[in-house]
Design an enzyme around this catalytic site. Structure first.
Site, PDB file in Angstrom:
ATOM      1  N   PHE A   1       0.873  -1.183   0.000  1.00  0.00           N
ATOM      2  CA  PHE A   1       0.000   0.000   0.000  1.00  0.00           C
ATOM      3  C   PHE A   1       0.904   1.225   0.000  1.00  0.00           C
ATOM      4  CE2 PHE A   1      -2.619   3.207   2.228  1.00  0.00           C
ATOM      5  CZ  PHE A   1      -3.778   3.159   1.452  1.00  0.00           C
TER       6      PHE A   1
ATOM      7  N   GLY B   1       3.536  12.367   4.805  1.00  0.00           N
ATOM      8  CA  GLY B   1       3.356  11.273   5.752  1.00  0.00           C
ATOM      9  C   GLY B   1       1.994  11.414   6.393  1.00  0.00           C
TER      10      GLY B   1
ATOM     11  N   ARG C   1      -6.146   0.375  10.831  1.00  0.00           N
ATOM     12  CA  ARG C   1      -5.832   0.720  12.222  1.00  0.00           C
ATOM     13  C   ARG C   1      -6.227  -0.396  13.183  1.00  0.00           C
ATOM     14  NH1 ARG C   1      -7.971   6.674  10.808  1.00  0.00           N
ATOM     15  NH2 ARG C   1      -5.962   7.496  10.114  1.00  0.00           N
TER      16      ARG C   1
ATOM     17  N   GLN D   1       6.745  -6.951  46.016  1.00  0.00           N
ATOM     18  CA  GLN D   1       5.570  -6.140  45.676  1.00  0.00           C
ATOM     19  C   GLN D   1       5.833  -5.219  44.481  1.00  0.00           C
ATOM     20  OE1 GLN D   1       4.016  -2.817  48.255  1.00  0.00           O
ATOM     21  NE2 GLN D   1       2.382  -4.312  48.643  1.00  0.00           N
TER      22      GLN D   1
ATOM     23  N   GLY E   1      15.550  -6.959  34.113  1.00  0.00           N
ATOM     24  CA  GLY E   1      16.825  -6.388  34.526  1.00  0.00           C
ATOM     25  C   GLY E   1      17.832  -6.424  33.392  1.00  0.00           C
ATOM     26  N   GLY E   2      19.079  -6.750  33.710  1.00  0.00           N
ATOM     27  CA  GLY E   2      20.124  -6.786  32.689  1.00  0.00           C
ATOM     28  C   GLY E   2      19.843  -7.787  31.591  1.00  0.00           C
TER      29      GLY E   2
ATOM     30  N   GLU F   1       0.534   3.890   9.867  1.00  0.00           N
ATOM     31  CA  GLU F   1      -0.919   3.912   9.650  1.00  0.00           C
ATOM     32  C   GLU F   1      -1.597   4.967  10.518  1.00  0.00           C
ATOM     33  OE1 GLU F   1      -3.059   0.322   8.883  1.00  0.00           O
ATOM     34  OE2 GLU F   1      -1.226  -0.739   8.323  1.00  0.00           O
TER      35      GLU F   1
END
Length: 389
Positions: free
Chosen positions: A133, A141, A253, A289, A349-350, A373
């Protein structure tokens, strides 16, 4: 209340056995066919040709197309379910699927002539060909009315000149729907949509974009230099192109909202699993927590996004106004995808910062859902206009 909106209790979100079967088939395909090699394809920006071929064989590239034209004849909810499952694993594969389903096949079936459907829609719906498309340009744009690609009327054909940017399936597609300006004086009413086949003299494919995310989907610029396009390849009446593009994007969309939902869901599932495996301070990090709160908020936002996506899909299936619902779903789901994937990296984390654990790729993939889009800012404009319509 704006036209096209409904109270949630007025919509049936129950999934049928057929819906569940589609969901299971998409989940199985994603896990068995897409997951192996997904990191390598991302690293190498390698188009998943074999996987896309299998998607076509399984009917994932023409899900909503009538069986008369080689499609699955499924509803939008089925499409959303499949998009979510595939996007959990490989958003590059899902955007290929989304463009072919939502933008190319849907537009051709909704507005094409019988001859155009037989010639172009059938091979697209069956996966024999992939579609592209072509709307965005270097200077067009979000402002889709500013088309610099021209289609000069030469009587029995158009002479096409210009450049299209950021085209998904740009190199792999065999059929392109190209939006071009025929009459500048008429502004958006002078725009047409033309079907252009790959290999037409004067049609060339530019370099592949080196993207942050969705790296294994092929995104290219397309150039047209005195390309002759027969008049019978115009979709709709003269000047229908802009309306065609906007109508098609409204449905598109929903597909991108489902993609964003899938990216978020995939990252959440990985984070939840990791939180129950990783230990810190002598216990699973899920027992802390701080991690529980992150995961609870992830799950809640994803569920809210899912309701918006399903609502838009249901409205489309019921042939009701879904413009506002689609914009809301795309806006919110894309924002949730970006937030959830970022938090999923944090939970890891890492380890979340390395490719092996997948979440860093999902975070990179999520960002584009806020852009293509229709950017998040454009979605807000669409929603605001619908509020007072």
């Amino acid at each position: 209340m704006a036209s096209g909106t409904l109270e949630l209790q007025g919509l049936n979100f129950n999934l049928t056995e057929e819906h569940l079967a589609v969901q299971e088939a998409a989940r199985d395909f994603a896990q068995t066919e897409l997951l192996p090699g997904v990191i390598e394809r991302d690293n190498e920006a390698k188009f998943p040709a074999e996987q896309v071929r299998k998607m076509g064989e399984l009917g994932f590239l023409g899900m909503m197309v009538s069986p008369e034209y080689g499609g699955g004849g499924m509803d939008t909810v089925s499409y959303v379910l499949a998009m979510e499952e595939i996007s959990k694993v490989d958003a590059s594969a899902s955007v290929i699927m989304s463009v072919n389903n939502s933008l190319v096949c849907w537009g051709l079936e909704a507005f094409g002539t019988e001859e155009q459907k037989q010639k172009y829609l059938v091979p697209l719906a069956t996966g024999e060909r992939i579609g592209a498309f072509c709307l965005s340009e270097p200077e067009a744009g979000s402002d889709a009315t500013s088309q610099h690609t021209t289609a000069e009327d030469k009587g029995d054909y158009y002479l096409l000149n210009g450049t299209k940017n950021w085209i998904t399936n740009g190199n792999s597609s065999g059929t392109c729907l190209v939006i071009a300006q025929t009459d500048v004086a008429k502004k958006h009413r002078g725009i047409n949509c033309l079907i252009v086949e790959k290999g037409t003299p004067g049609f060339t494919v530019g370099k592949k974009e080196d993207k942050m995310g969705i790296r294994s989907s092929d995104t290219h610029s397309l150039m047209f230099s005195d390309v002759k396009v027969p008049k019978e390849n115009r979709i709709g009446d003269d000047g229908f192109g802009f309306k065609f593009a906007m109508s098609t994007l409204n449905g598109g969309r929903i597909g991108i909202a489902a993609q964003a939902l899938g990216i978020a869901s995939g990252a959440y599932e990985l984070a939840l699993k990791y939180a129950q495996e990783r230990k810190a301070f002598g216990r699973q990090i899920f027992d802390h927590q701080a991690i529980q709160f992150k995961l609870a908020e992830m799950a809640t936002k994803i569920e809210a996004a899912r309701l918006l996506v399903f609502k838009a899909a249901r409205l489309k299936d019921e042939h009701k106004d879904y413009v506002q619902a689609a914009a809301m779903a795309k806006l919110y789901a894309s924002e949730v995808a970006m937030w959830v994937t970022t938090e999923a990296v944090q939970v890891h984390g890492g380890y979340g910062y390395v490719k092996e654990f997948h979440v860093e790729r999902l975070m990179r993939d999520a960002k584009i859902t806020q852009i293509y889009e229709g950017t998040s800012e454009i979605q807000k404009l669409v929603i605001a206009r619908e509020l007072i319509r």
